[in-house]
Design an enzyme around this catalytic site. Structure first.
Site, PDB file in Angstrom:
ATOM      1  N   HIS A 134       0.792  -1.237   0.000  1.00 49.68           N
ATOM      2  CA  HIS A 134       0.000   0.000   0.000  1.00 49.68           C
ATOM      3  C   HIS A 134       0.827   1.292   0.000  1.00 49.68           C
ATOM      4  O   HIS A 134       0.319   2.338   0.418  1.00 49.68           O
ATOM      5  CB  HIS A 134      -0.935   0.031   1.211  1.00 49.68           C
ATOM      6  CG  HIS A 134      -2.082  -0.938   1.139  1.00 49.68           C
ATOM      7  ND1 HIS A 134      -1.903  -2.283   0.928  1.00 49.68           N
ATOM      8  CD2 HIS A 134      -3.420  -0.757   1.270  1.00 49.68           C
ATOM      9  CE1 HIS A 134      -3.087  -2.893   0.934  1.00 49.68           C
ATOM     10  NE2 HIS A 134      -4.029  -1.990   1.124  1.00 49.68           N
ATOM     11  N   GLY A 183      -0.727  -2.861  -5.387  1.00 47.03           N
ATOM     12  CA  GLY A 183      -1.646  -3.923  -4.992  1.00 47.03           C
ATOM     13  C   GLY A 183      -3.045  -3.443  -4.669  1.00 47.03           C
ATOM     14  O   GLY A 183      -4.007  -4.202  -4.784  1.00 47.03           O
ATOM     15  N   HIS A 184      -3.177  -2.208  -4.230  1.00 48.89           N
ATOM     16  CA  HIS A 184      -4.495  -1.631  -3.961  1.00 48.89           C
ATOM     17  C   HIS A 184      -4.612  -0.328  -4.728  1.00 48.89           C
ATOM     18  O   HIS A 184      -3.987   0.669  -4.400  1.00 48.89           O
ATOM     19  CB  HIS A 184      -4.694  -1.382  -2.469  1.00 48.89           C
ATOM     20  CG  HIS A 184      -6.124  -1.135  -2.079  1.00 48.89           C
ATOM     21  ND1 HIS A 184      -6.946  -0.269  -2.765  1.00 48.89           N
ATOM     22  CD2 HIS A 184      -6.886  -1.663  -1.075  1.00 48.89           C
ATOM     23  CE1 HIS A 184      -8.142  -0.248  -2.193  1.00 48.89           C
ATOM     24  NE2 HIS A 184      -8.133  -1.095  -1.176  1.00 48.89           N
ATOM     25  N   HIS A 249     -11.065  -8.205  -5.449  1.00 47.71           N
ATOM     26  CA  HIS A 249     -11.419  -7.332  -4.338  1.00 47.71           C
ATOM     27  C   HIS A 249     -12.273  -6.175  -4.856  1.00 47.71           C
ATOM     28  O   HIS A 249     -11.895  -5.472  -5.782  1.00 47.71           O
ATOM     29  CB  HIS A 249     -10.126  -6.820  -3.702  1.00 47.71           C
ATOM     30  CG  HIS A 249     -10.307  -6.045  -2.454  1.00 47.71           C
ATOM     31  ND1 HIS A 249     -10.592  -4.701  -2.457  1.00 47.71           N
ATOM     32  CD2 HIS A 249     -10.216  -6.402  -1.132  1.00 47.71           C
ATOM     33  CE1 HIS A 249     -10.666  -4.267  -1.206  1.00 47.71           C
ATOM     34  NE2 HIS A 249     -10.450  -5.285  -0.388  1.00 47.71           N
ATOM     35  N   GLU A 301     -13.173 -10.170   0.187  1.00 43.91           N
ATOM     36  CA  GLU A 301     -13.831  -8.857   0.234  1.00 43.91           C
ATOM     37  C   GLU A 301     -14.278  -8.441  -1.168  1.00 43.91           C
ATOM     38  O   GLU A 301     -14.177  -7.270  -1.539  1.00 43.91           O
ATOM     39  CB  GLU A 301     -12.903  -7.795   0.831  1.00 43.91           C
ATOM     40  CG  GLU A 301     -12.549  -8.050   2.282  1.00 43.91           C
ATOM     41  CD  GLU A 301     -11.780  -6.900   2.899  1.00 43.91           C
ATOM     42  OE1 GLU A 301     -12.159  -6.464   3.992  1.00 43.91           O
ATOM     43  OE2 GLU A 301     -10.789  -6.445   2.284  1.00 43.91           O
ATOM     44  N   GLU A 317     -18.991  -4.323   1.451  1.00 42.69           N
ATOM     45  CA  GLU A 317     -18.204  -3.356   2.230  1.00 42.69           C
ATOM     46  C   GLU A 317     -18.661  -1.928   1.939  1.00 42.69           C
ATOM     47  O   GLU A 317     -18.919  -1.556   0.790  1.00 42.69           O
ATOM     48  CB  GLU A 317     -16.730  -3.518   1.886  1.00 42.69           C
ATOM     49  CG  GLU A 317     -15.814  -2.628   2.701  1.00 42.69           C
ATOM     50  CD  GLU A 317     -14.356  -2.783   2.323  1.00 42.69           C
ATOM     51  OE1 GLU A 317     -13.566  -1.869   2.651  1.00 42.69           O
ATOM     52  OE2 GLU A 317     -14.002  -3.809   1.712  1.00 42.69           O
ATOM     53  N   CYS A 319     -16.955   0.752   1.916  1.00 43.26           N
ATOM     54  CA  CYS A 319     -16.022   1.387   0.978  1.00 43.26           C
ATOM     55  C   CYS A 319     -16.339   1.032  -0.463  1.00 43.26           C
ATOM     56  O   CYS A 319     -16.135   1.845  -1.373  1.00 43.26           O
ATOM     57  CB  CYS A 319     -14.585   0.967   1.294  1.00 43.26           C
ATOM     58  SG  CYS A 319     -13.850   1.805   2.707  1.00 43.26           S
ATOM     59  N   CYS A 385     -10.947   1.665   7.231  1.00 38.40           N
ATOM     60  CA  CYS A 385     -11.103   2.396   5.970  1.00 38.40           C
ATOM     61  C   CYS A 385     -12.514   2.916   5.776  1.00 38.40           C
ATOM     62  O   CYS A 385     -12.724   3.976   5.175  1.00 38.40           O
ATOM     63  CB  CYS A 385     -10.696   1.504   4.803  1.00 38.40           C
ATOM     64  SG  CYS A 385     -11.490  -0.121   4.811  1.00 38.40           S
ATOM     65  N   CYS A 386     -13.522   2.189   6.295  1.00 40.88           N
ATOM     66  CA  CYS A 386     -14.910   2.574   6.020  1.00 40.88           C
ATOM     67  C   CYS A 386     -15.349   3.847   6.756  1.00 40.88           C
ATOM     68  O   CYS A 386     -15.909   4.751   6.129  1.00 40.88           O
ATOM     69  CB  CYS A 386     -15.845   1.408   6.322  1.00 40.88           C
ATOM     70  SG  CYS A 386     -15.589  -0.020   5.237  1.00 40.88           S
TER      71      CYS A 386
END
Length: 612
Positions: A134, A183-184, A249, A301, A317, A319, A385-386
C-alpha cells in the site's frame, strides 16, 4: 478507410463548493458529520497511533510504528473530509488542528520525497519490495487530502508534500525505469486529481503508465503468492483494456475503473471505453445487490461468480459502495447517460448511507441484507477504511448534484439547495432547487441565467420512475427521455420555474431467477429508498416467518419523529386477521433495539386469476 470515432460528451463536474445544500434530508446529516463524525475519527486516529506515527517518523518523538502498514491512509481521508467540511462552514479550531497534523506529515517526509511511516520506522530497507504493502495507495489518499485542503484553505504545505512525493515516484517508475503494479488501486485516480489542480501533465501520464502496467506479469508480493487470490484479486490478471468482467477485491476494482474513466476524460483517448462498458454491464447486470452493495464474499472482500448474491452472508463493504459511486459519477461525466447517475443515487440513499449510524459515531464495515440479530455498527475497526471513507464521501455529495455540459447543464440528483453553474463558453446560471425528496417526488427548480439565453437543461428521470409530469412557468411540457434525461432546450429568462413531478409508488421488486438466494422472494422499494423489516417493529414474528403477496395493501406514512424522519410502509393482507408488516428504510436499520433484519421477504402466491 479511417474509422470514425464518436466524440465523448466529457461533461464537467461541478465543484461541491458551488452547491449549497439546504435539504431537509441531507443538511442534518452533514451537520452531524462535521460536528460528530470528523471529531470521532480524529480522536480514534490519535488514540490508535495513526497521528503519532508521523511525529515518530519525523523525529519529533520517540517510539515504534503502531498499527498496520496502510494506517497512514485513514488519517489522510479524515483530513480530506475535514477539508470538505471547512468548505461548507469555516471552523478556525478545526483548521488549526489540521494545520498541526499537516506539520507532522511534512516532518515525516523523507528528503527524497518518500512518505510511508511504516517503512520509515520499521523496515526502511524493504521499501518498494512488496507491491501489496500500500505504499502508493497511502500516497493516493495523501494526494486527495492535499488537493482538498488546498482548495479549502489555499494553504500549500500538504500539496507541496504531495507533489514532492509524486516526483519521487516519477523518478523511480515509468517507461525505462522500474515496473510497479500497486496492490491496492487508488494512486491512479489521485494522480489525475493532482494533474487537474496543478496542470502538470506528467501526473496523469504517470497514472496512465500505472494502468498499463497491469496484466503483464509484473506483480510481486503477498497477493500474487496466494493461490486462492492471485493476480485477479488486484485486477492484474489481464491488461486493463482487455477487461471483460469484474473480479477480485471489490474496492480495488472500483478504484481501478474510476481511474480508467478519469484517464479517458483527461486525455480524450477512448482506448479504455470498450473495457469500461463491458465491465460496467457485467458488474451491474450480474453482481449488484438491490441496495447498491457489491462483493458478496468475506474471503476476498469481493466477487465470486455471477449471480452469487447471498443475503445474510453478504459482505458489501461500505467502501465498495462509496467507490461504486465514484466510478459511476465518472461514467456519467464521460458518457452523458443518466443510468450512471441512477447508481450514484442508489449508493447515496442505500449502500453507502447504511454504513453510518444516525448519531454519526458508529459504523458498518459489512452491510448484509439479512441478519438474525447479531450484526451491529461499532465505534471503530482494526482496519478502519470505512469510517474514514464516509467522512470524505458524504460532505462532498454536492458535486454529484449537477454536471456542466457544452450546451447547458444536467440535473443528476434531487436535493434542496442553491447552485451556481458554469457551462459552455463561460456562461453561468444560478439554480434554486426545492424538494422533499426522497420522500416525495415533487421538484421545483428556479432558473436564474445571467441574461436571457438559450441552453439545455437535462433532468434525470430516475430508473425507478415510470410516470411523471413536467411544467415550466405553469405550462405543460412534453419531454421524452433521451439517455435517461428529459431535455428542455429553450431560451431561459430569470425566474422561470421548472416543476417536475415523479410518481413514487411502492414497487415489489423481484430478482432474476439466476439469483438463487432470492427465488420466491420480493423486496420493497419506494422512490430511491430500499426498505427492510426490523424485529423492533415486527416482534410478533420470527426471522423469515413473514410473507407478502402482490395484492397486499401498503399504507404509506411519513413519521417525522422516527429515525430522523422517515416514510414507513405498513403492508397488510386483505384477508381478515392478516398480520401487518412494518418496513423502514434499509439505511436506518440497527439504530434502535437490536434484532433481526430482512430486505428480501418470502412471496406468497395469490389464488387470483390475474396479477396486476
Amino acid at each position: 478507410m479511417t474509422a470514425v470515432v464518436t466524440p465523448l460528451p466529457r461533461w464537467k463536474s461541478i465543484p461541491f463548493t458551488s452547491v449549497e445544500i439546504k435539504d431537509a434530508f441531507w443538511r442534518p446529516r452533514l451537520e452531524v458529520l462535521k460536528n460528530v463524525t470528523v471529531r470521532t475519527c480524529l480522536d480514534q486516529c490519535e488514540a490508535t497511533g495513526r497521528i503519532t506515527n508521523f511525529a515518530k517518523a519525523g523525529g519529533l518523538m520517540e517510539g515504534e510504528h503502531e498499527g498496520m502498514y496502510y494506517n497512514d491512509s485513514d488519517l489522510y481521508k479524515v483530513i480530506e473530509g475535514a477539508a470538505y467540511a471547512l468548505m461548507l462552514e469555516r471552523d478556525p479550531s478545526l483548521e488549526a488542528e489540521l494545520d498541526r497534523i499537516i506539520a507532522l506529515i511534512h516532518a515525516a517526509q523523507e528528503p527524497d520525497g518518500y512518505l510511508t511511516t511504516y517503512y520509515t520506522l520499521r523496515t526502511e530497507e524493504l521499501k518498494w519490495s512488496d507491491m501489496e504493502k500500500h505504499e502508493m495507495y497511502n500516497g493516493g489518499h495523501l494526494i486527495e487530502a492535499a488537493v482538498a485542503y488546498y482548495e479549502s484553505t489555499g494553504k500549500r504545505v500538504l500539496l507541496d508534500v504531495a507533489c514532492r512525493m509524486v516526483d519521487h515516484y516519477d523518478s523511480l517508475f515509468g517507461p525505462g525505469k522500474r515496473h510497479w503494479v500497486e496492490g491496492h488501486e487508488e494512486i491512479e485516480l489521485a494522480l489525475v486529481k493532482l494533474y487537474r489542480v496543478t496542470q502538470e501533465e506528467r501526473y496523469w501520464k504517470l497514472a496512465l503508465w500505472l494502468l498499463e502496467e497491469r496484466g503483464h506479469g509484473h506483480g510481486v508480493g503477498v497477493i500474487w503468492d496466494k493461490p486462492d487470490w492471485g493476480p485477479a484479486y488486484c485486477q492484474d490478471d489481464v491488461p486493463v483494456r482487455d477487461i471483460e468482467k469484474v473480479t477480485g477485491h471489490a474496492v480495488r476494482a472500483m478504484y481501478l475503473y474510476t481511474a480508467m474513466a478519469d484517464v479517458v476524460h483527461a486525455s480524450g483517448d477512448p482506448a479504455y471505453v470498450d473495457a469500461l462498458h463491458r465491465v460496467w454491464s457485467h458488474t451491474v447486470e450480474r453482481n449488484l445487490y438491490l441496495t447498491g452493495g457489491i462483493g458478496p464474499s468475506v474471503h476476498n472482500e469481493g466477487f465470486t461468480h455471477d449471480y452469487d448474491l447471498p443475503n445474510e452472508s453478504a459482505y458489501c463493504e461500505t467502501c465498495a459502495a462509496i467507490a461504486m459511486a465514484f466510478w459511476n459519477n465518472r461514467m456519467n461525466l464521460l458518457f452523458g447517460d443518466a443510468k450512471y447517475a441512477d447508481l450514484v443515487e442508489r449508493e447515496l440513499y442505500n449502500g453507502a448511507l447504511s454504513g453510518i449510524s444516525l448519531s454519526g459515531d458508529t459504523f458498518f464495515y459489512v452491510n448484509p441484507l439479512a441478519s438474525k440479530g447479531g450484526h451491529h455498527r461499532v465505534e471503530w475497526f482494526h482496519t478502519s477504511c470505512c469510517p474514514t471513507n464516509l467522512v470524505r464521501f458524504l460532505p462532498s455529495i454536492g458535486q454529484y448534484t449537477y454536471a456542466s455540459t457544452n450546451d447547458g447543464i444536467a440535473v443528476n440528483q434531487y436535493m434542496s439547495g442553491d447552485a451556481v453553474i458554469s457551462y459552455g463558453e463561460g456562461q453561468q446560471v444560478r439554480l434554486q432547487q426545492t424538494t422533499n425528496y426522497p420522500w416525495q417526488g415533487s421538484i421545483a427548480i428556479t432558473v436564474e441565467p445571467e441574461r436571457e439565453e438559450e441552453f439545455v437543461i437535462r433532468l434525470r428521470l430516475p430508473d425507478w420512475c415510470r410516470g411523471y409530469s413536467l411544467r415550466i412557468g405553469g405550462e405543460k411540457v412534453l419531454a421524452l427521455p433521451v439517455r435517461g434525461y428529459l431535455e428542455v432546450n429553450r431560451k431561459w429568462t430569470a425566474g422561470e420555474v421548472i416543476e417536475l413531478v415523479l410518481d413514487m409508488p411502492v414497487e415489489l421488486v423481484r430478482a432474476r431467477y439466476e439469483v438463487e438466494a432470492n427465488r420466491g422472494r420480493v423486496a420493497l422499494q419506494r422512490g430511491p429508498i430500499v426498505y427492510c423489516m426490523e424485529e423492533v417493529d415486527n416482534s410478533n414474528l420470527a426471522f423469515d416467518e413473514s410473507a407478502i403477496t402482490d395484492r397486499d395493501s401498503i399504507y404509506i406514512d411519513h413519521e417525522p419523529e422516527l429515525l430522523g424522519g422517515i416514510t414507513v410502509l405498513t403492508v397488510s393482507g386483505r384477508e381478515a386477521g392478516a398480520t401487518p408488516l412494518r418496513f423502514i428504510p434499509y439505511y436506518a436499520w440497527d439504530n434502535r433495539d437490536p434484532g433481526y433484519m430482512q430486505v428480501w421477504i418470502r412471496e406468497q402466491e395469490t389464488t387470483h386469476l390475474y396479477r396486476y
